[in-house]
Write a protein that holds these residues in place. Structure first.
Motif, PDB file in Angstrom:
ATOM      1  N   UNK A  76      37.584  29.533  23.489  1.00 29.58           N
ATOM      2  CA  UNK A  76      37.685  30.117  24.812  1.00 29.58           C
ATOM      3  C   UNK A  76      38.361  31.481  24.685  1.00 29.58           C
ATOM      4  N   UNK A  77      37.902  32.439  25.466  1.00 30.85           N
ATOM      5  CA  UNK A  77      38.496  33.772  25.427  1.00 30.85           C
ATOM      6  C   UNK A  77      39.995  33.691  25.754  1.00 30.85           C
ATOM      7  N   UNK A  78      40.829  34.402  24.981  1.00 29.74           N
ATOM      8  CA  UNK A  78      42.260  34.407  25.284  1.00 29.74           C
ATOM      9  C   UNK A  78      42.574  34.756  26.735  1.00 29.74           C
ATOM     10  N   UNK A  79      41.827  35.695  27.302  1.00 31.83           N
ATOM     11  CA  UNK A  79      42.075  36.088  28.695  1.00 31.83           C
ATOM     12  C   UNK A  79      41.891  34.908  29.637  1.00 31.83           C
ATOM     13  N   UNK A  80      40.909  34.050  29.335  1.00 30.19           N
ATOM     14  CA  UNK A  80      40.679  32.880  30.189  1.00 30.19           C
ATOM     15  C   UNK A  80      41.813  31.871  30.031  1.00 30.19           C
ATOM     16  N   UNK A  81      42.252  31.646  28.795  1.00 35.41           N
ATOM     17  CA  UNK A  81      43.363  30.725  28.568  1.00 35.41           C
ATOM     18  C   UNK A  81      44.608  31.147  29.341  1.00 35.41           C
ATOM     19  N   UNK A  82      44.922  32.435  29.253  1.00 38.08           N
ATOM     20  CA  UNK A  82      46.129  32.932  29.918  1.00 38.08           C
ATOM     21  C   UNK A  82      45.967  32.852  31.439  1.00 38.08           C
ATOM     22  N   UNK A 226      51.269  39.279  36.361  1.00 36.88           N
ATOM     23  CA  UNK A 226      50.318  40.304  35.912  1.00 36.88           C
ATOM     24  C   UNK A 226      50.739  40.895  34.566  1.00 36.88           C
ATOM     25  N   UNK A 227      52.013  41.272  34.445  1.00 31.09           N
ATOM     26  CA  UNK A 227      52.488  41.874  33.200  1.00 31.09           C
ATOM     27  C   UNK A 227      52.477  40.862  32.054  1.00 31.09           C
ATOM     28  N   UNK A 228      52.889  39.639  32.340  1.00 30.98           N
ATOM     29  CA  UNK A 228      52.847  38.587  31.318  1.00 30.98           C
ATOM     30  C   UNK A 228      51.422  38.341  30.848  1.00 30.98           C
ATOM     31  N   UNK A 229      50.483  38.308  31.791  1.00 33.62           N
ATOM     32  CA  UNK A 229      49.084  38.049  31.449  1.00 33.62           C
ATOM     33  C   UNK A 229      48.556  39.091  30.477  1.00 33.62           C
ATOM     34  N   UNK A 230      48.818  40.358  30.763  1.00 37.73           N
ATOM     35  CA  UNK A 230      48.335  41.430  29.892  1.00 37.73           C
ATOM     36  C   UNK A 230      48.960  41.339  28.506  1.00 37.73           C
ATOM     37  N   UNK A 231      50.266  41.091  28.446  1.00 41.11           N
ATOM     38  CA  UNK A 231      50.961  41.061  27.158  1.00 41.11           C
ATOM     39  C   UNK A 231      50.570  39.839  26.339  1.00 41.11           C
ATOM     40  N   UNK A 232      50.520  38.662  26.980  1.00 36.41           N
ATOM     41  CA  UNK A 232      50.175  37.443  26.252  1.00 36.41           C
ATOM     42  C   UNK A 232      48.716  37.463  25.803  1.00 36.41           C
ATOM     43  N   UNK A 233      47.834  38.014  26.617  1.00 32.43           N
ATOM     44  CA  UNK A 233      46.427  38.109  26.216  1.00 32.43           C
ATOM     45  C   UNK A 233      46.277  38.958  24.959  1.00 32.43           C
ATOM     46  N   UNK A 234      46.955  40.105  24.925  1.00 35.62           N
ATOM     47  CA  UNK A 234      46.900  40.953  23.726  1.00 35.62           C
ATOM     48  C   UNK A 234      47.453  40.214  22.508  1.00 35.62           C
ATOM     49  N   UNK A 235      48.526  39.465  22.702  1.00 39.28           N
ATOM     50  CA  UNK A 235      49.122  38.735  21.585  1.00 39.28           C
ATOM     51  C   UNK A 235      48.182  37.660  21.056  1.00 39.28           C
ATOM     52  N   UNK A 236      47.524  36.934  21.949  1.00 44.40           N
ATOM     53  CA  UNK A 236      46.577  35.903  21.527  1.00 44.40           C
ATOM     54  C   UNK A 236      45.363  36.503  20.842  1.00 44.40           C
ATOM     55  N   UNK A 237      44.918  37.639  21.328  1.00 42.44           N
ATOM     56  CA  UNK A 237      43.790  38.319  20.684  1.00 42.44           C
ATOM     57  C   UNK A 237      44.160  38.730  19.262  1.00 42.44           C
TER      58      UNK A 237
END
Length: 249
Positions: A76-82, A226-237
């Motif tokens: 699953x795409x990291x963005x979807x997980x987050x 919003x900020x957590x989502x962007x940062x965690x998505x980048x980290x998972x990617x």
């Protein structure tokens, strides 16, 4: 076996994380089932209280690190997980239901975030929790980047975020992360008592208490999400790139 169980008992919904063999660690299956389950119970007009707990020896051990490090590409795409992770926080905090969390054993990372997302948290004295995310190259979720400093102050929150320092159930109650402290093995009984006491109160007034609290702080919580989502998505990617790199070499 379902990763999340639920039952409706009149005005009370019991939702249970059900991956006891891995201490109810968070994977995509659990995220999807929990998000869908909370959407369902929030849609039921007769439900007033939602009780969230975990089977076995822990409430929730955070991200399933075995899956993250298995070497297989994330399905699953990291963005979807987050997004699903943050949707769970919204379901808990912005619903008109009162959410109770029952914590035995560990509440780690995202699991500890859900403790802060709840309206009331019943935590056993022998429970424990910590935020390991930054040390693992990940990031926090559940708006804890604003909720934790609000509860315990910025310096202490920064220490917990960056050090991975563990806190006990007694610490959680003393610091204001938990509303009730139970002895070992007694949280399940205590949370039922707390739920019963809440159900004896005027429903409209109980909803109003939560509505005023969440609506006045909603913009701050959404900004944190919003900020957590962007940062965690980048980290998972970044984690995904590292995992699949040997297969592409």
């Amino acid at each position: 076996m379902s990763a999340v169980l639920h039952e409706i008992d009149g005005p009370l919904a019991r939702v249970t994380l059900n991956r006891p063999d891995v201490l109810n660690a968070i994977n995509n299956e659990l995220l999807e089932e929990l998000a869908d389950t909370l959407d369902h119970v929030n849609s039921l007009p007769d439900v007033r209280i939602v009780l969230l707990s975990g089977t076995g020896r822990a409430f929730c051990a955070g991200d399933d690190l075995k899956e993250l490090s298995s070497g297989a590409e994330i399905e699953v795409e990291p963005a979807h997980l987050v997004a699903r992770l943050q949707d769970i926080t919204r379901s808990m905090m912005f619903s008109d239901k009162i959410y109770l969390v029952c914590v035995q054993g560990w509440a780690i990372g995202g699991g500890l975030s859900w403790v802060l997302n709840a309206d009331l948290a019943i935590v056993e004295r022998t429970a424990g929790g910590f935020f390991p995310e930054i040390g693992l190259g990940l990031f926090m979720s559940g708006a804890v980047t604003t909720l934790l400093p609000e509860r315990i102050g910025h310096p202490k929150a920064m220490r917990l975020f960056t050090s991975g320092e563990k806190v006990t159930g007694e610490d959680m109650e003393r610091m204001g992360l938990a509303s009730h402290l139970a002895e070992a093995g007694k949280a399940a009984a205590m949370v039922e008592t707390v739920a019963s006491d809440l159900l004896a109160l005027a429903p409209d007034l109980l909803k109003a208490v939560k509505r005023v609290y969440t609506e006045t702080g909603r913009s701050v919580i959404e900004a944190a999400l919003k900020e957590e989502t962007a940062t965690l998505t980048r980290a998972l990617e970044a984690v995904e790139k590292v995992r699949i790199a040997p297969q592409n070499s």
